[in-house]
Design a protein around this motif. Structure first.
Motif, PDB file in Angstrom:
ATOM      1  N   ALA A 375       0.846  -1.197   0.000  1.00 44.60           N
ATOM      2  CA  ALA A 375       0.000   0.000   0.000  1.00 44.60           C
ATOM      3  C   ALA A 375       0.879   1.245   0.000  1.00 44.60           C
ATOM      4  CB  ALA A 375      -0.899   0.008   1.233  1.00 44.60           C
ATOM      5  N   PRO A 376       0.580   2.237  -0.836  1.00 50.28           N
ATOM      6  CA  PRO A 376       1.373   3.473  -0.827  1.00 50.28           C
ATOM      7  C   PRO A 376       1.078   4.304   0.413  1.00 50.28           C
ATOM      8  CG  PRO A 376      -0.461   3.675  -2.354  1.00 50.28           C
ATOM      9  CD  PRO A 376      -0.475   2.257  -1.868  1.00 50.28           C
ATOM     10  N   SER A 377       2.087   5.057   0.838  1.00 56.75           N
ATOM     11  CA  SER A 377       1.866   6.015   1.923  1.00 56.75           C
ATOM     12  C   SER A 377       1.062   7.198   1.427  1.00 56.75           C
ATOM     13  CB  SER A 377       3.215   6.483   2.486  1.00 56.75           C
ATOM     14  OG  SER A 377       3.975   5.387   2.951  1.00 56.75           O
ATOM     15  N   SER A 378       1.241   7.529   0.162  1.00 59.87           N
ATOM     16  CA  SER A 378       0.430   8.561  -0.490  1.00 59.87           C
ATOM     17  C   SER A 378       0.473   8.322  -1.990  1.00 59.87           C
ATOM     18  CB  SER A 378       0.934   9.971  -0.150  1.00 59.87           C
ATOM     19  OG  SER A 378       2.266  10.154  -0.598  1.00 59.87           O
ATOM     20  N   GLY A 379      -0.420   8.989  -2.708  1.00 55.78           N
ATOM     21  CA  GLY A 379      -0.526   8.761  -4.142  1.00 55.78           C
ATOM     22  C   GLY A 379      -1.484   7.615  -4.438  1.00 55.78           C
ATOM     23  N   ARG A 380      -1.641   7.319  -5.723  1.00 57.35           N
ATOM     24  CA  ARG A 380      -2.565   6.265  -6.118  1.00 57.35           C
ATOM     25  C   ARG A 380      -2.086   5.602  -7.408  1.00 57.35           C
ATOM     26  NH1 ARG A 380      -6.259   8.403 -10.058  1.00 57.35           N
ATOM     27  NH2 ARG A 380      -7.760   6.748  -9.606  1.00 57.35           N
ATOM     28  N   GLY A 381      -2.622   4.405  -7.643  1.00 57.53           N
ATOM     29  CA  GLY A 381      -2.305   3.689  -8.862  1.00 57.53           C
ATOM     30  C   GLY A 381      -3.528   2.986  -9.399  1.00 57.53           C
ATOM     31  N   THR A 382      -3.587   2.815 -10.720  1.00 59.24           N
ATOM     32  CA  THR A 382      -4.679   2.071 -11.348  1.00 59.24           C
ATOM     33  C   THR A 382      -4.111   1.051 -12.319  1.00 59.24           C
ATOM     34  OG1 THR A 382      -4.962   3.638 -13.189  1.00 59.24           O
ATOM     35  CG2 THR A 382      -6.233   4.056 -11.179  1.00 59.24           C
ATOM     36  N   VAL A 383      -4.822  -0.059 -12.456  1.00 56.63           N
ATOM     37  CA  VAL A 383      -4.472  -1.114 -13.403  1.00 56.63           C
ATOM     38  C   VAL A 383      -5.739  -1.466 -14.175  1.00 56.63           C
ATOM     39  CG1 VAL A 383      -3.748  -3.510 -13.656  1.00 56.63           C
ATOM     40  CG2 VAL A 383      -2.599  -2.039 -11.992  1.00 56.63           C
ATOM     41  N   ALA A 384      -5.675  -1.341 -15.502  1.00 56.53           N
ATOM     42  CA  ALA A 384      -6.838  -1.607 -16.363  1.00 56.53           C
ATOM     43  C   ALA A 384      -8.054  -0.815 -15.902  1.00 56.53           C
ATOM     44  CB  ALA A 384      -7.143  -3.100 -16.392  1.00 56.53           C
ATOM     45  N   GLY A 385      -7.829   0.429 -15.462  1.00 58.86           N
ATOM     46  CA  GLY A 385      -8.913   1.301 -15.023  1.00 58.86           C
ATOM     47  C   GLY A 385      -9.424   1.034 -13.630  1.00 58.86           C
ATOM     48  N   ARG A 386      -8.844   0.062 -12.921  1.00 58.11           N
ATOM     49  CA  ARG A 386      -9.301  -0.293 -11.581  1.00 58.11           C
ATOM     50  C   ARG A 386      -8.359   0.297 -10.541  1.00 58.11           C
ATOM     51  NH1 ARG A 386      -9.873  -4.446 -15.314  1.00 58.11           N
ATOM     52  NH2 ARG A 386     -11.851  -5.592 -15.281  1.00 58.11           N
ATOM     53  N   ASP A 387      -8.911   1.004  -9.579  1.00 58.60           N
ATOM     54  CA  ASP A 387      -8.111   1.653  -8.545  1.00 58.60           C
ATOM     55  C   ASP A 387      -7.558   0.605  -7.579  1.00 58.60           C
ATOM     56  OD1 ASP A 387      -7.544   3.107  -5.933  1.00 58.60           O
ATOM     57  OD2 ASP A 387      -8.001   4.788  -7.259  1.00 58.60           O
ATOM     58  N   LEU A 388      -6.260   0.665  -7.302  1.00 53.91           N
ATOM     59  CA  LEU A 388      -5.621  -0.329  -6.450  1.00 53.91           C
ATOM     60  C   LEU A 388      -5.981  -0.174  -4.980  1.00 53.91           C
ATOM     61  CD1 LEU A 388      -2.170  -0.395  -8.230  1.00 53.91           C
ATOM     62  CD2 LEU A 388      -3.674  -2.368  -7.916  1.00 53.91           C
ATOM     63  N   LEU A 389      -6.537   0.960  -4.603  1.00 51.64           N
ATOM     64  CA  LEU A 389      -6.964   1.142  -3.216  1.00 51.64           C
ATOM     65  C   LEU A 389      -8.415   0.712  -3.005  1.00 51.64           C
ATOM     66  CD1 LEU A 389      -5.349   4.589  -2.303  1.00 51.64           C
ATOM     67  CD2 LEU A 389      -4.599   2.308  -1.599  1.00 51.64           C
ATOM     68  N   THR A 390      -9.286   0.980  -3.979  1.00 50.58           N
ATOM     69  CA  THR A 390     -10.713   0.706  -3.794  1.00 50.58           C
ATOM     70  C   THR A 390     -11.202  -0.541  -4.528  1.00 50.58           C
ATOM     71  OG1 THR A 390     -11.281   2.143  -5.667  1.00 50.58           O
ATOM     72  CG2 THR A 390     -11.167   3.164  -3.480  1.00 50.58           C
ATOM     73  N   ALA A 391     -10.407  -1.048  -5.481  1.00 49.39           N
ATOM     74  CA  ALA A 391     -10.817  -2.233  -6.252  1.00 49.39           C
ATOM     75  C   ALA A 391      -9.614  -3.149  -6.472  1.00 49.39           C
ATOM     76  CB  ALA A 391     -11.437  -1.808  -7.584  1.00 49.39           C
ATOM     77  N   ARG A 392      -8.929  -3.449  -5.384  1.00 46.44           N
ATOM     78  CA  ARG A 392      -7.682  -4.214  -5.494  1.00 46.44           C
ATOM     79  C   ARG A 392      -7.914  -5.593  -6.102  1.00 46.44           C
ATOM     80  NH1 ARG A 392      -3.802  -4.339  -0.368  1.00 46.44           N
ATOM     81  NH2 ARG A 392      -3.924  -2.129  -0.879  1.00 46.44           N
ATOM     82  N   ALA A 393      -8.955  -6.300  -5.677  1.00 51.33           N
ATOM     83  CA  ALA A 393      -9.211  -7.647  -6.191  1.00 51.33           C
ATOM     84  C   ALA A 393      -9.472  -7.626  -7.699  1.00 51.33           C
ATOM     85  CB  ALA A 393     -10.378  -8.279  -5.445  1.00 51.33           C
ATOM     86  N   ALA A 394     -10.259  -6.670  -8.147  1.00 47.91           N
ATOM     87  CA  ALA A 394     -10.554  -6.568  -9.572  1.00 47.91           C
ATOM     88  C   ALA A 394      -9.303  -6.214 -10.374  1.00 47.91           C
ATOM     89  CB  ALA A 394     -11.635  -5.510  -9.805  1.00 47.91           C
ATOM     90  N   ALA A 395      -8.439  -5.370  -9.794  1.00 44.80           N
ATOM     91  CA  ALA A 395      -7.193  -5.007 -10.475  1.00 44.80           C
ATOM     92  C   ALA A 395      -6.283  -6.220 -10.623  1.00 44.80           C
ATOM     93  CB  ALA A 395      -6.480  -3.901  -9.698  1.00 44.80           C
ATOM     94  N   ARG A 396      -6.207  -7.045  -9.581  1.00 47.07           N
ATOM     95  CA  ARG A 396      -5.335  -8.216  -9.645  1.00 47.07           C
ATOM     96  C   ARG A 396      -5.817  -9.227 -10.679  1.00 47.07           C
ATOM     97  NH1 ARG A 396      -3.751  -9.534  -3.291  1.00 47.07           N
ATOM     98  NH2 ARG A 396      -2.282  -7.803  -3.043  1.00 47.07           N
ATOM     99  N   GLU A 397      -7.127  -9.314 -10.873  1.00 41.59           N
ATOM    100  CA  GLU A 397      -7.660 -10.230 -11.887  1.00 41.59           C
ATOM    101  C   GLU A 397      -7.222  -9.827 -13.291  1.00 41.59           C
ATOM    102  OE1 GLU A 397     -11.846 -10.321 -11.453  1.00 41.59           O
ATOM    103  OE2 GLU A 397     -11.822 -11.396  -9.537  1.00 41.59           O
ATOM    104  N   ALA A 398      -6.937  -8.535 -13.477  1.00 43.61           N
ATOM    105  CA  ALA A 398      -6.600  -8.017 -14.810  1.00 43.61           C
ATOM    106  C   ALA A 398      -5.106  -8.054 -15.092  1.00 43.61           C
ATOM    107  CB  ALA A 398      -7.107  -6.583 -14.946  1.00 43.61           C
ATOM    108  N   MET A 399      -4.309  -8.536 -14.149  1.00 40.96           N
ATOM    109  CA  MET A 399      -2.864  -8.486 -14.344  1.00 40.96           C
ATOM    110  C   MET A 399      -2.232  -9.868 -14.264  1.00 40.96           C
ATOM    111  SD  MET A 399      -1.284  -7.128 -10.686  1.00 40.96           S
ATOM    112  CE  MET A 399      -2.410  -5.755 -10.473  1.00 40.96           C
ATOM    113  N   GLY A 400      -1.119 -10.007 -14.966  1.00 41.79           N
ATOM    114  CA  GLY A 400      -0.228 -11.142 -14.790  1.00 41.79           C
ATOM    115  C   GLY A 400       1.031 -10.631 -14.130  1.00 41.79           C
ATOM    116  N   TYR A 401       1.573 -11.403 -13.193  1.00 41.88           N
ATOM    117  CA  TYR A 401       2.693 -10.914 -12.386  1.00 41.88           C
ATOM    118  C   TYR A 401       3.778 -11.977 -12.311  1.00 41.88           C
ATOM    119  CZ  TYR A 401       5.246  -9.581  -8.112  1.00 41.88           C
ATOM    120  OH  TYR A 401       6.223  -9.272  -7.194  1.00 41.88           O
ATOM    121  N   MET A 402       4.978 -11.613 -12.732  1.00 41.15           N
ATOM    122  CA  MET A 402       6.161 -12.463 -12.587  1.00 41.15           C
ATOM    123  C   MET A 402       7.103 -11.762 -11.639  1.00 41.15           C
ATOM    124  SD  MET A 402       8.840 -13.776 -15.480  1.00 41.15           S
ATOM    125  CE  MET A 402      10.373 -14.591 -15.009  1.00 41.15           C
TER     126      MET A 402
END
Length: 573
Positions: A375-402
């Motif tokens: 979690a960031p101390s400040s600022g924000r991030g989005t993945v595929a239009g999904r906010d990582l603070l308010t829609a983390r589960a939906a964001a993770r579904e849209a990403m592949g991570y190595m």
């Protein structure tokens, strides 16, 4: 009178049982011979699973050969005094929960050095590694470069006459790689010899001699220049415009007359199978490198086929109208320490965005915040239009991570890992089977299907991790040092897949310490001391560096920009 060799191997062979019941044995080494004189530096190179680590373990007296003679320091390896050989295995074998000082003192005692009786040696190690200010920090919380320096110090604490270093510079940035190289030479005693296993041919070019292993056999032994000669008269260069560089590279790699190709500086280099220039105007002959000689020596005569890994991805729209990844003022603090400060950038669908920086600079922290792992101390991030603070589960579904560190289940087989990951991504039945079959075939994992993942060679682990990340063909792909520790030919194949996946509209965020790989990126962000210090295309960073005394090659630009920022920070302090 010529001094006797510190290391002599004659006809060394080693077999291991097959990966599963009924499988034929694996011939790891087949008649390997070499000698190493005092004061010499030998670079040991070869493709993944070629026999390098097995050979290093035999030289260290950790496993016995099935046949052949092994003499270390003038005596049979069975009588080896291990305190006189400094062995650094892959990964360094540090105790993550112990501090820097506790690790160093533990290894000193294991090698017959009592720290209290040798304060000068201990202080020399702290000074040369730059770890004096981190004595109380757990080694698991050091940056990658610091861990490698500590592992190197632990291996050579007794100033041994023979140093066996297995991938000492894996996973570190160009600045740290140069520092580790210099450190190894400074820590070596007078007349000491070093065997340096590496997947980075630029490191091998600094050695006195190179030994190339493939399928357990010596394919080349001699000076680095002789390895480069294997590609002499076959290397061609042509300038490229900034636009369409990746497409030009892909086309070159799939040509039947091309062994390998890379974007270098302002253009494209290829190694020709026939020796003749590729079709088209503008090609000029250039001197070959050791890496190109490596590729020519191990050429199987087959062109790279179009990426089967990418073929499973749906075609998605590309362009900068909508950000697939966005970082807005991302900041992460740990008490009074700031790991990442006000990091902002966007990645469009179909774009490859490179996150660069030295070890400990803050790029991994930024990467983990955008993956939703921190979690960031400040600022924000989005993945595929999904906010990582308010829609983390939906964001993770849209990403592949190595991840940078292999994090699949070591006790499970390759098959079990892929089936588990497929289920975790919601793939079942025929969809799961088709995805797994595509990944296994595209990445050459068939022969490892029943092997335990934890026992795989490093390069095969990287292939498995990449396959797991793309099983569900995500719209966003996060790759944290995907080619760390793999040989140049596998790196070529990885980037062939990555470029093809991006061409189908998937956004890719990648970290890498290889500047030739960073040339594949559409744009780059350079981070140092927790701050973004440069952003733009590879050409933009080179121009930025040239204004500050840098050079035209991206690695030189990287070093110039990092050193300039460090100097400015020191002046400000």
């Amino acid at each position: 009178m010529t001094a006797p060799p510190l290391l002599r191997l004659d006809g060394v062979s080693k077999r291991f049982k097959g990966a599963r019941r009924g499988a034929p044995p694996v011939q790891a080494l087949d008649g390997v011979s070499l000698t190493l004189a005092p004061g010499r530096l030998l670079g040991l190179v070869g493709p993944d699973a070629g026999g390098k680590t097995t050979l290093m373990r035999i030289m260290a007296g950790l496993i016995e050969p099935d046949a052949g003679v092994v003499e270390v320091l003038g005596a049979p390896v069975a009588a080896l005094d291990r305190g006189r050989v400094g062995y650094m295995p892959q990964g360094g074998a540090l105790y993550a929960e112990l501090s820097v000082q506790q690790n160093l003192e533990l290894y000193a005692r294991l090698r017959g050095v009592e720290p209290q009786e040798n304060p000068e040696r201990m202080e020399q190690l702290y000074a040369l590694t730059g770890l004096a200010a981190f004595r109380d920090r757990p080694s698991g919380k050091l940056s990658g470069g610091m861990r490698q320096k500590l592992a190197l110090a632990c291996a050579v604490v007794a100033a041994p006459p023979l140093m066996l270093l297995d991938e000492p510079s894996v996973g570190v940035d160009p600045v740290s790689r140069r520092e580790i190289w210099q450190l190894a030479q400074e820590l070596a005693g007078p007349g000491s010899s070093i065997v340096w296993t590496t997947s980075i041919l630029e490191d091998a070019e600094r050695c006195d001699d190179v030994l190339l292993l493939h399928d357990g056999q010596v394919r080349y032994a001699g000076p680095p220049a002789g390895l480069a000669e294997r590609a002499a008269g076959k290397v061609w260069f042509t300038p490229l415009p900034d636009a369409g560089r990746r497409q030009s590279l892909q086309s070159a790699l799939e040509r039947p007359d091309v062994v390998t190709a890379s974007i270098t500086g302002a253009g494209l280099r290829v190694v020709s199978r026939t020796g003749a220039a590729p079709a088209g105007a503008g090609w000029e002959p250039v001197a070959a490198s050791a890496e190109e000689g490596f590729a020519a020596t191990l050429d199987d005569g087959l062109p790279l086929a179009p990426s089967a890994l990418a073929a499973g991805f749906p075609l998605r729209g590309t362009g900068a109208n909508k950000a697939a990844i966005a970082a807005v003022g991302l900041t992460r603090r740990y008490g009074s320490f700031t790991a990442a400060q006000d990091i902002s950038f966007t990645v469009a669908p179909g774009e490859i965005f490179g996150l660069l920086g030295p070890n400990g600079a803050g790029k991994s922290t930024t990467f983990r915040m955008l993956c939703g792992l921190l979690a960031p101390s400040s600022g924000r991030g989005t993945v595929a239009g999904r906010d990582l603070l308010t829609a983390r589960a939906a964001a993770r579904e849209a990403m592949g991570y190595m991840p940078q560190k292999f994090s699949l289940y070591g006790d499970l087989t390759v098959a079990a890992n892929l089936k588990f990951i497929a289920g975790a991504y919601g793939l079942n039945g025929s969809a799961a089977s088709e995805a797994i079959e595509r990944v296994v075939g595209a990445l050459g994992l068939e022969e490892y299907w029943a092997s335990g993942a934890g026992l795989l060679p490093l390069g095969i682990k990287q292939r498995l991790a990449l396959g797991a990340a793309v099983l569900h063909t995500p719209p966003v792909l996060f790759l944290d040092e995907p080619t760390s520790g793999v040989d140049p030919l596998v790196r070529r194949e990885f980037w062939h897949h990555i470029n093809a996946i991006a061409a189908r509209g998937t956004a890719v965020l990648v970290t890498t310490h290889f500047m030739d790989e960073a040339e594949n990126c559409d744009r780059l962000l350079l981070v140092n001391q927790s701050e973004a210090i440069a952003q733009g295309t590879p050409a933009d960073l080179k121009r930025h560096a040239s204004q500050r005394g840098g050079a035209a090659m991206l690695e030189e630009a990287f070093i110039a920009l990092i050193m300039a920022q460090r100097a400015e920070a020191a002046d400000a302090a």
